[in-house]
Design a protein around this motif. Structure first.
Motif, PDB file in Angstrom:
ATOM      1  N   GLU A 520       0.812  -1.227   0.000  1.00 18.23           N
ATOM      2  CA  GLU A 520       0.000   0.000   0.000  1.00 18.23           C
ATOM      3  C   GLU A 520       0.843   1.274   0.000  1.00 18.23           C
ATOM      4  N   LYS A 521       2.173   1.118   0.152  1.00 20.24           N
ATOM      5  CA  LYS A 521       3.015   2.335   0.134  1.00 20.24           C
ATOM      6  C   LYS A 521       3.652   2.562  -1.240  1.00 20.24           C
ATOM      7  N   MET A 522       3.377   1.668  -2.158  1.00 22.26           N
ATOM      8  CA  MET A 522       4.108   1.707  -3.437  1.00 22.26           C
ATOM      9  C   MET A 522       3.281   2.346  -4.550  1.00 22.26           C
ATOM     10  N   PRO A 523       3.679   3.567  -4.993  1.00 17.84           N
ATOM     11  CA  PRO A 523       2.979   4.122  -6.147  1.00 17.84           C
ATOM     12  C   PRO A 523       3.369   3.351  -7.419  1.00 17.84           C
ATOM     13  N   VAL A 524       2.358   2.995  -8.192  1.00 21.35           N
ATOM     14  CA  VAL A 524       2.616   2.316  -9.467  1.00 21.35           C
ATOM     15  C   VAL A 524       2.017   3.209 -10.557  1.00 21.35           C
ATOM     16  N   ILE A 525       2.898   3.721 -11.382  1.00 21.26           N
ATOM     17  CA  ILE A 525       2.450   4.654 -12.428  1.00 21.26           C
ATOM     18  C   ILE A 525       2.263   3.825 -13.701  1.00 21.26           C
ATOM     19  N   VAL A 526       1.024   3.769 -14.164  1.00 16.23           N
ATOM     20  CA  VAL A 526       0.726   2.884 -15.303  1.00 16.23           C
ATOM     21  C   VAL A 526       0.355   3.721 -16.526  1.00 16.23           C
ATOM     22  N   LEU A 527       1.044   3.448 -17.634  1.00 17.97           N
ATOM     23  CA  LEU A 527       0.734   4.137 -18.891  1.00 17.97           C
ATOM     24  C   LEU A 527      -0.317   3.304 -19.597  1.00 17.97           C
ATOM     25  N   ALA A 528      -1.540   3.814 -19.621  1.00 18.74           N
ATOM     26  CA  ALA A 528      -2.659   2.959 -20.016  1.00 18.74           C
ATOM     27  C   ALA A 528      -3.579   3.659 -21.010  1.00 18.74           C
ATOM     28  N   THR A 529      -2.979   4.284 -22.020  1.00 19.72           N
ATOM     29  CA  THR A 529      -3.835   4.930 -23.033  1.00 19.72           C
ATOM     30  C   THR A 529      -4.447   3.852 -23.931  1.00 19.72           C
ATOM     31  N   LYS A 530      -5.455   4.253 -24.663  1.00 19.38           N
ATOM     32  CA  LYS A 530      -6.188   3.273 -25.493  1.00 19.38           C
ATOM     33  C   LYS A 530      -5.343   2.859 -26.697  1.00 19.38           C
ATOM     34  N   ASP A 531      -4.939   1.588 -26.698  1.00 19.76           N
ATOM     35  CA  ASP A 531      -4.310   1.039 -27.891  1.00 19.76           C
ATOM     36  C   ASP A 531      -4.612  -0.445 -27.923  1.00 19.76           C
ATOM     37  N   HIS A 532      -3.911  -1.195 -28.810  1.00 18.15           N
ATOM     38  CA  HIS A 532      -4.311  -2.595 -28.969  1.00 18.15           C
ATOM     39  C   HIS A 532      -4.028  -3.446 -27.737  1.00 18.15           C
ATOM     40  N   SER A 533      -3.205  -2.946 -26.795  1.00 18.38           N
ATOM     41  CA  SER A 533      -2.979  -3.774 -25.603  1.00 18.38           C
ATOM     42  C   SER A 533      -3.715  -3.208 -24.377  1.00 18.38           C
ATOM     43  N   TYR A 534      -4.711  -2.377 -24.664  1.00 16.57           N
ATOM     44  CA  TYR A 534      -5.454  -1.738 -23.564  1.00 16.57           C
ATOM     45  C   TYR A 534      -6.008  -2.765 -22.565  1.00 16.57           C
ATOM     46  N   ASP A 535      -6.648  -3.829 -23.084  1.00 14.06           N
ATOM     47  CA  ASP A 535      -7.254  -4.818 -22.179  1.00 14.06           C
ATOM     48  C   ASP A 535      -6.200  -5.478 -21.303  1.00 14.06           C
ATOM     49  N   LYS A 536      -5.046  -5.692 -21.880  1.00 12.29           N
ATOM     50  CA  LYS A 536      -3.955  -6.345 -21.124  1.00 12.29           C
ATOM     51  C   LYS A 536      -3.493  -5.431 -19.993  1.00 12.29           C
ATOM     52  N   ILE A 537      -3.386  -4.134 -20.286  1.00 14.79           N
ATOM     53  CA  ILE A 537      -2.895  -3.229 -19.240  1.00 14.79           C
ATOM     54  C   ILE A 537      -3.955  -3.088 -18.150  1.00 14.79           C
ATOM     55  N   VAL A 538      -5.217  -3.175 -18.542  1.00 13.83           N
ATOM     56  CA  VAL A 538      -6.284  -3.143 -17.533  1.00 13.83           C
ATOM     57  C   VAL A 538      -6.092  -4.332 -16.576  1.00 13.83           C
ATOM     58  N   SER A 539      -5.763  -5.495 -17.111  1.00 13.51           N
ATOM     59  CA  SER A 539      -5.521  -6.665 -16.251  1.00 13.51           C
ATOM     60  C   SER A 539      -4.331  -6.409 -15.330  1.00 13.51           C
ATOM     61  N   ASN A 540      -3.278  -5.781 -15.872  1.00 15.76           N
ATOM     62  CA  ASN A 540      -2.105  -5.484 -15.026  1.00 15.76           C
ATOM     63  C   ASN A 540      -2.490  -4.543 -13.886  1.00 15.76           C
ATOM     64  N   ILE A 541      -3.362  -3.597 -14.182  1.00 12.73           N
ATOM     65  CA  ILE A 541      -3.804  -2.669 -13.127  1.00 12.73           C
ATOM     66  C   ILE A 541      -4.546  -3.447 -12.042  1.00 12.73           C
ATOM     67  N   GLN A 542      -5.376  -4.402 -12.463  1.00 12.98           N
ATOM     68  CA  GLN A 542      -6.111  -5.232 -11.481  1.00 12.98           C
ATOM     69  C   GLN A 542      -5.118  -5.974 -10.578  1.00 12.98           C
ATOM     70  N   GLU A 543      -4.044  -6.462 -11.199  1.00  3.00           N
ATOM     71  CA  GLU A 543      -3.055  -7.227 -10.424  1.00  3.00           C
ATOM     72  C   GLU A 543      -2.387  -6.334  -9.367  1.00  3.00           C
ATOM     73  N   VAL A 544      -2.144  -5.098  -9.735  1.00  3.69           N
ATOM     74  CA  VAL A 544      -1.530  -4.158  -8.771  1.00  3.69           C
ATOM     75  C   VAL A 544      -2.536  -3.839  -7.664  1.00  3.69           C
ATOM     76  N   LYS A 545      -3.753  -3.612  -8.090  1.00  3.61           N
ATOM     77  CA  LYS A 545      -4.811  -3.237  -7.151  1.00  3.61           C
ATOM     78  C   LYS A 545      -5.041  -4.359  -6.123  1.00  3.61           C
ATOM     79  N   ALA A 546      -4.980  -5.587  -6.601  1.00  4.08           N
ATOM     80  CA  ALA A 546      -5.177  -6.730  -5.705  1.00  4.08           C
ATOM     81  C   ALA A 546      -4.107  -6.771  -4.614  1.00  4.08           C
ATOM     82  N   ARG A 547      -2.967  -6.132  -4.872  1.00  3.35           N
ATOM     83  CA  ARG A 547      -1.876  -6.106  -3.870  1.00  3.35           C
ATOM     84  C   ARG A 547      -1.801  -4.754  -3.168  1.00  3.35           C
ATOM     85  N   LYS A 548      -2.854  -3.973  -3.333  1.00  2.81           N
ATOM     86  CA  LYS A 548      -3.031  -2.686  -2.635  1.00  2.81           C
ATOM     87  C   LYS A 548      -2.062  -1.578  -3.069  1.00  2.81           C
TER      88      LYS A 548
END
Ligand code: G6P
Length: 616
Positions: A520-548
């Motif tokens: 919960e102390k770790m900022p994760v800066i995610v570059l997540a603009t709309k492109d062909h890997s958008y769905d994949k980056i959304v999943s990566n964000i979920q993975e970070v979120k699951a670890r707070k």
């Protein structure tokens, strides 16, 4: 690294030197010093900044129409008063300032010690001062007319390594000697006065006529004027150039820091970089600097990009652009690795060297290696007259204007602009791009500066986010595809100026290691603009979120999906995928800037760093 400034003429030198050193301070700020000469010479120097030197010289005799100054980035010996330049020779005959490294200084020092020389500093420069003096005194013993210039030439013929040097000799108080090998030196020519500097910034206020010294040049300036010879004592014809640099370009113009000013200059820098090359109305693109080699470029079997630091990150964006637009296999190398690892370079390979300063020692050496192997070498540089453009047969300048903040910002986006145009031009010629793709890209590139302006308008919001995470000790930057190099660049910006540990990663690689760090102390800066890997980056964000982890996402305007998941979002306008680095890097630059200011860091002159790395 290290800034050098010298003056010889009819004015008092002190103010010119101090002002010049302040302009050069971005090259190193471990210590500062000056030597002034009228009938004798006086040396003042101290650990710290030019302002410390000014304080030290407040009540001193600062008269002298000849003088030289130095601001140091330490190589040999810690930053302290005695290691500060100028350095005097043991018997006081010579005083010198030096930028570069004398690689065989240990051996030379031993030889001088056998001759009775003692040393007060740990520097290679003091060894050189004594070597010059040794030749001078010994050759004059038997009434020989050996001059200070002869002594400098004799000593430099013994030296291995790199140097930009300015030298005064006690016996010739009206003369100044300058020499160059590897480290840049520019001589400004005024009316009955001369200026010497590591780059043109201290000179531009007084004259726009300059000579760029070449390797092995030795210049002697006195009341007879300037004479130029090389290490073999063969006269050289000085080529006088006009510099096109306005004083206002190297001032802060109301901004608190150069870095902030340079971040805000990016729309202008990109427009200047494509102006005259890209015509939006006729959909025409032409890079004049590549004209002579353009056919070879379109037929290249392979492209190798070499660079260091931020320029290397621009190179990775370049790799993606070249492979996508031209289908020519492209690889990116750290210049320092390339030069020492016996790389495969074939005749007809295209090597692109990227460098803001045009002086980075590793990049220069890598260019020389590639040239020897028969590659076509082209430069992408920002500083006109610097060594890399002079070492390459063709190239494209970025017109970012002088970049003073040590952390590179506008040079990066200007480099990416040039690489985009190069990839587009080659892609159009070799049919890697269809006509429609090509014209769409022209339209997209043309409006990028307007889109950056829109992002800059959000700086207050970015500042608010920065304040929330300014106490962090670690951070992670994630991106995919074109945004992976932006993640690397964002992380570099943060660590350079705020001293927060930051790592850039391809988002999918997170689960192979860095995910272990997330809490919960770790900022994760995610570059997540709309492109062909958008769905994949959304999943990566979920993975970070699951670890707070604390998620700061850079998203395309109007995105709602990520807004719901992230702690903070920063919106950027929509663009073609390939141009997204030019937009997404802007909030990352601002984020680092505001965090560093909040932490009380010296944004423009971060500790231990220097802007122009002329040592390997
Ligand atoms: C230094 C600078 C960086 C720069 C790198 C390469 O580390 O601080 O900002 O990216 O050198 O410099 P160049 O001038 O070759 O781009």
């Amino acid at each position: 690294m290290c800034g050098i400034v010298g003056y010889i003429g009819h004015r008092q030198a002190y103010d010119i030197l101090i002002k010049g050193l302040k302009r050069l301070e971005y090259r190193g700020y471990d210590s500062a010093g000056i030597a002034l000469s009228d009938s004798d010479y006086r040396v003042y120097k101290c650990k710290g900044k030019v302002s410390d030197l000014e304080a030290q010289t407040k009540d001193q005799n600062i008269n002298g129409k000849i003088g030289m100054g130095h601001t140091r980035w330490a190589t040999h010996g810690e930053p302290n008063d005695s290691n500060a330049h100028p350095h005097k020779s043991m018997n006081g005959k010579f005083v010198i300032i030096h930028n570069g490294i004398i690689e065989n200084y240990g051996k030379l020092k031993q030889g001088l010690e056998k001759e009775g020389y003692t040393f007060y500093s740990e520097t290679d420069t003091e060894v050189l001062a004594n070597l010059i003096e040794f030749y001078y005194i010994n050759n004059r013993k038997n009434g020989n007319s050996f001059t200070p210039e002869d002594a400098v030439r004799a000593a430099l013929n013994m030296v291995e390594g790199a140097y930009g040097l300015v030298i005064l000799c006690e016996d010739n108080p009206g003369q100044m000697i300058a020499a160059r090998k590897g480290s840049p030196l520019v001589i400004g020519i005024g009316k009955d006065e001369y200026f010497i500097a590591s780059d043109a910034t201290p000179i531009v206020e007084y004259t726009n006529s300059v000579i760029y010294l070449n390797d092995d040049d030795i210049a002697v300036i006195d009341d007879k004027g300037l004479s130029l010879k090389n290490l073999k004592n063969i006269p050289q014809k000085p080529a006088i150039h006009k510099i096109d640099l306005e004083l206002s370009e190297i001032e802060k113009n109301g901004f608190e820091h150069y870095m902030l000013k340079e971040i805000y200059e990016q729309p202008r820098a990109i427009r200047d970089t494509y102006r005259g090359r890209l015509n939006f109305e006729s959909k025409f693109l032409r890079l004049g600097g590549l004209h002579n080699v353009f056919k070879q470029l379109t037929e290249a079997n392979r492209i190798i990009i070499i660079a260091c630091g931020t320029s290397w990150h621009a190179g990775i964006v370049g790799e993606y652009l070249f492979e996508e637009f031209t289908r020519i296999p492209t690889e990116v190398e750290y210049a320092s690795e390339f030069r020492y690892r016996n790389p495969v370079i074939n005749k007809g390979d295209l090597v692109i060297a990227i460098s803001q300063s045009g002086e980075t020692a590793d990049t220069l050496a890598a260019i020389q290696l590639a040239k020897k192997a028969g590659a076509i070498v082209i430069g992408v540089c920002n500083v006109v007259g610097s060594s890399i453009p002079r070492e390459t047969s063709a190239g494209v300048f970025t017109h970012a204007g002088p970049e003073i903040g040590v952390a590179s910002t506008k040079a990066f986006t200007a480099q990416v602009t040039v690489l985009t145009m190069m990839a587009m031009a080659i892609g159009q010629a070799n049919k890697g791009l269809t006509n429609q793709e090509f014209t769409d890209l022209i339209d997209e590139l043309y409006v990028i500066p307007d889109k950056i302006e829109k992002i800059l308008e959000k700086s207050e919001k970015i500042k608010e986010i920065a304040l929330k995470i300014a106490d962090s000790t670690n951070s992670l930057y994630l991106g995919r595809g074109y945004l992976f190099p932006v993640a690397l660049e964002g992380a570099l910006k943060l660590k350079e100026i705020s001293y927060i540990h930051a790592e850039g990663y391809p988002a999918a690689e997170m689960k192979h290691g860095p995910i272990a760090l997330i809490d919960e102390k770790m900022p994760v800066i995610v570059l997540a603009t709309k492109d062909h890997s958008y769905d994949k980056i959304v999943s990566n964000i979920q993975e970070v979120k699951a670890r707070k982890g604390v998620i700061i996402a850079i998203v395309t305007e109007g995105d709602t999906t990520i807004k719901e998941m992230a702690d903070y979002v920063i919106e950027v306008p929509h663009s073609d995928f390939a141009l997204a680095p030019l937009l997404t890097v802007i909030p990352l630059q601002l984020l680092s800037y505001f965090i560093a200011v909040e932490r009380g860091c010296n944004v423009d002159q971060p500790r231990n760093l220097a802007k122009s790395v002329t040592v390997e």
